[in-house]
Design an enzyme around this catalytic site. Structure first.
Site, mmCIF file in Angstrom:
data_model
loop_
_atom_site.group_PDB
_atom_site.id
_atom_site.type_symbol
_atom_site.label_atom_id
_atom_site.label_comp_id
_atom_site.label_asym_id
_atom_site.label_seq_id
_atom_site.Cartn_x
_atom_site.Cartn_y
_atom_site.Cartn_z
ATOM 1 N N LYS A 133 0.839 -1.335 0.072
ATOM 2 C CA LYS A 133 -0.061 -0.022 -0.092
ATOM 3 C C LYS A 133 0.706 1.166 -0.195
ATOM 4 O O LYS A 133 0.625 2.002 -0.692
ATOM 5 C CB LYS A 133 -1.006 0.068 1.363
ATOM 6 C CG LYS A 133 -1.975 -0.899 1.170
ATOM 7 C CD LYS A 133 -3.015 -0.486 2.320
ATOM 8 C CE LYS A 133 -2.430 -0.791 3.831
ATOM 9 N NZ LYS A 133 -2.017 -1.934 4.326
ATOM 10 N N ARG B 77 -9.086 1.374 9.421
ATOM 11 C CA ARG B 77 -8.904 0.085 9.508
ATOM 12 C C ARG B 77 -9.897 -0.531 10.391
ATOM 13 O O ARG B 77 -9.698 -1.817 10.736
ATOM 14 C CB ARG B 77 -7.530 -0.145 10.372
ATOM 15 C CG ARG B 77 -6.330 -0.291 9.309
ATOM 16 C CD ARG B 77 -5.166 -0.061 10.240
ATOM 17 N NE ARG B 77 -3.821 -0.680 10.000
ATOM 18 C CZ ARG B 77 -2.798 -0.258 9.579
ATOM 19 N NH1 ARG B 77 -2.900 0.988 9.043
ATOM 20 N NH2 ARG B 77 -1.877 -0.940 9.188
ATOM 21 N N ARG C 185 11.283 -7.081 4.889
ATOM 22 C CA ARG C 185 11.435 -5.129 4.649
ATOM 23 C C ARG C 185 12.253 -4.449 5.693
ATOM 24 O O ARG C 185 12.544 -4.784 6.746
ATOM 25 C CB ARG C 185 9.949 -4.818 5.152
ATOM 26 C CG ARG C 185 9.770 -3.365 4.552
ATOM 27 C CD ARG C 185 8.426 -2.907 4.448
ATOM 28 N NE ARG C 185 7.545 -3.207 5.563
ATOM 29 C CZ ARG C 185 6.143 -2.889 5.720
ATOM 30 N NH1 ARG C 185 5.533 -2.554 4.525
ATOM 31 N NH2 ARG C 185 5.634 -2.763 6.909
ATOM 32 N N ARG D 176 11.636 -2.056 11.015
ATOM 33 C CA ARG D 176 10.745 -1.640 11.943
ATOM 34 C C ARG D 176 10.468 -2.667 13.028
ATOM 35 O O ARG D 176 10.109 -3.720 12.926
ATOM 36 C CB ARG D 176 9.271 -1.260 11.200
ATOM 37 C CG ARG D 176 9.466 0.045 10.504
ATOM 38 C CD ARG D 176 8.211 0.129 9.590
ATOM 39 N NE ARG D 176 6.829 -0.126 10.124
ATOM 40 C CZ ARG D 176 5.950 -0.252 9.156
ATOM 41 N NH1 ARG D 176 5.846 0.284 8.106
ATOM 42 N NH2 ARG D 176 4.728 -0.694 9.786
ATOM 43 N N ARG E 292 -0.443 -8.643 13.853
ATOM 44 C CA ARG E 292 -0.949 -7.549 12.660
ATOM 45 C C ARG E 292 -2.054 -8.159 11.955
ATOM 46 O O ARG E 292 -3.079 -7.855 11.407
ATOM 47 C CB ARG E 292 0.140 -6.703 12.025
ATOM 48 C CG ARG E 292 0.932 -5.632 12.953
ATOM 49 C CD ARG E 292 2.109 -5.136 12.430
ATOM 50 N NE ARG E 292 1.807 -4.232 11.501
ATOM 51 C CZ ARG E 292 2.740 -4.056 10.536
ATOM 52 N NH1 ARG E 292 3.945 -4.432 10.601
ATOM 53 N NH2 ARG E 292 2.280 -3.088 9.698
HETATM 54 P P1 AMP Z 1 1.250 0.923 8.697
HETATM 55 O O1 AMP Z 1 2.364 1.537 8.647
HETATM 56 O O2 AMP Z 1 0.236 1.294 8.018
HETATM 57 O O3 AMP Z 1 1.358 -0.674 8.694
HETATM 58 O O4 AMP Z 1 0.721 0.995 10.541
HETATM 59 C C1 AMP Z 1 1.602 0.903 11.446
HETATM 60 C C2 AMP Z 1 0.967 0.520 12.693
HETATM 61 O O5 AMP Z 1 0.334 1.673 13.058
HETATM 62 C C3 AMP Z 1 -0.316 -0.267 12.827
HETATM 63 O O6 AMP Z 1 0.124 -1.784 12.952
HETATM 64 C C4 AMP Z 1 -0.969 0.089 13.938
HETATM 65 O O7 AMP Z 1 -0.503 -0.083 15.134
HETATM 66 C C5 AMP Z 1 -1.177 1.721 13.652
HETATM 67 N N1 AMP Z 1 -2.109 2.451 13.041
HETATM 68 C C6 AMP Z 1 -1.686 2.841 11.340
HETATM 69 N N2 AMP Z 1 -3.014 3.131 10.911
HETATM 70 C C7 AMP Z 1 -3.896 2.856 11.757
HETATM 71 C C8 AMP Z 1 -5.406 3.082 12.105
HETATM 72 N N3 AMP Z 1 -6.114 3.536 10.947
HETATM 73 N N4 AMP Z 1 -5.931 2.689 12.977
HETATM 74 C C9 AMP Z 1 -5.423 2.234 14.199
HETATM 75 N N5 AMP Z 1 -3.941 1.791 14.202
HETATM 76 C C10 AMP Z 1 -3.338 2.451 13.094
#
Ligand code: AMP
Length: 214
Positions: free
Chosen positions: A13, A88, A127, A160, A171
């Protein structure tokens, strides 16, 4: 244009969002990047978010919805936006509908990037992310020519915290439980299209672009 990119963590994404946002001249909003920026700043929001993120849990809806509400009001979103990692949960999707309704705006398209869980796991665990600019690499599929350094800015590449195997597994559990229902949510609104995320970055970009102009 107002677009949502939907898909499990690790389907690409972030990579696609950057390309699409540039191509269609819309603002790229990643809640994950917003949280990581808060963590880097050492803010209160960053400290709270980190506790959830490090465990592979979602940050609570109230916090996430509030930061998105503020972000969408910024001037750079006036030409449209591409949401990457938001919504989400169904509660977040409903909150977004409400925010857009209040401004008499609607979503144009929700694009789901599909990849099976076992492939996702391999992709995320390999990654490596630039500490400085956030560019992603993969130790096997897309290694940096500069080994442990970023090709764009020379920053250090690291894994990360939430890309470690046990966190990724959690996740994915969270995604399947909380985020997957959004596929039906947007399908019922006739907004959903999907693409095969196992194609090359260029091919996925081409597919998404075609969907957006159709
Ligand atoms: P991402 O970089 O999109 O994979 O997001 C990393 C982490 O940030 C996720 O695993 C969540 O812990 C938090 N996070 C990101 N976007 C959201 C969201 N829309 N709602 C809740 N937690 C989020």
């Amino acid at each position: 244009m107002r677009i949502i990119l939907l898909g499990a963590p690790g389907v690409g994404k972030g990579t696609q969002a950057k390309l699409i946002a540039k191509e269609f001249n819309v603002c790229h909003i990643s809640t994950g990047e917003m949280f990581r920026a808060e963590i880097a700043k050492g803010s209160n929001l960053g400290k709270i978010s980190k506790e959830y993120m490090d465990k592979g849990d979602l940050v609570p809806d109230e916090i996430t919805t509030q930061i998105i509400g503020e972000r969408l009001k910024c001037d750079d979103c006036s030409n449209g936006f591409l949401l990457d990692g938001f919504p989400r949960t169904t509660a977040q999707a409903e909150a977004l509908d409400k925010l857009l309704n209040e401004e008499n705006k609607t979503l144009d398209k929700v694009v789901l990037i599909n990849v099976k869980d076992d492939i996702i796991l391999e992709r995320i665990i390999g990654r490596r992310t630039c500490k400085q600019c956030g560019t992603n690499y993969h130790i096997k599929f897309n290694p940096s020519k500069l080994k442990e350094k970023c090709e764009s800015c020379g920053g250090d590449l690291t894994q990360r915290e939430d890309d470690k195997e046990e966190v990724v597994t959690e996740r994915l559990v969270q995604y399947n439980k909380l985020t997957q229902p959004l596929i039906a949510y947007y399908n019922n609104k006739n907004l959903l299209s999907s693409v095969d995320g196992t194609l090359s970055v260029d091919e996925v970009f081409h597919e998404i672009s075609s969907l957006l102009i159709s």
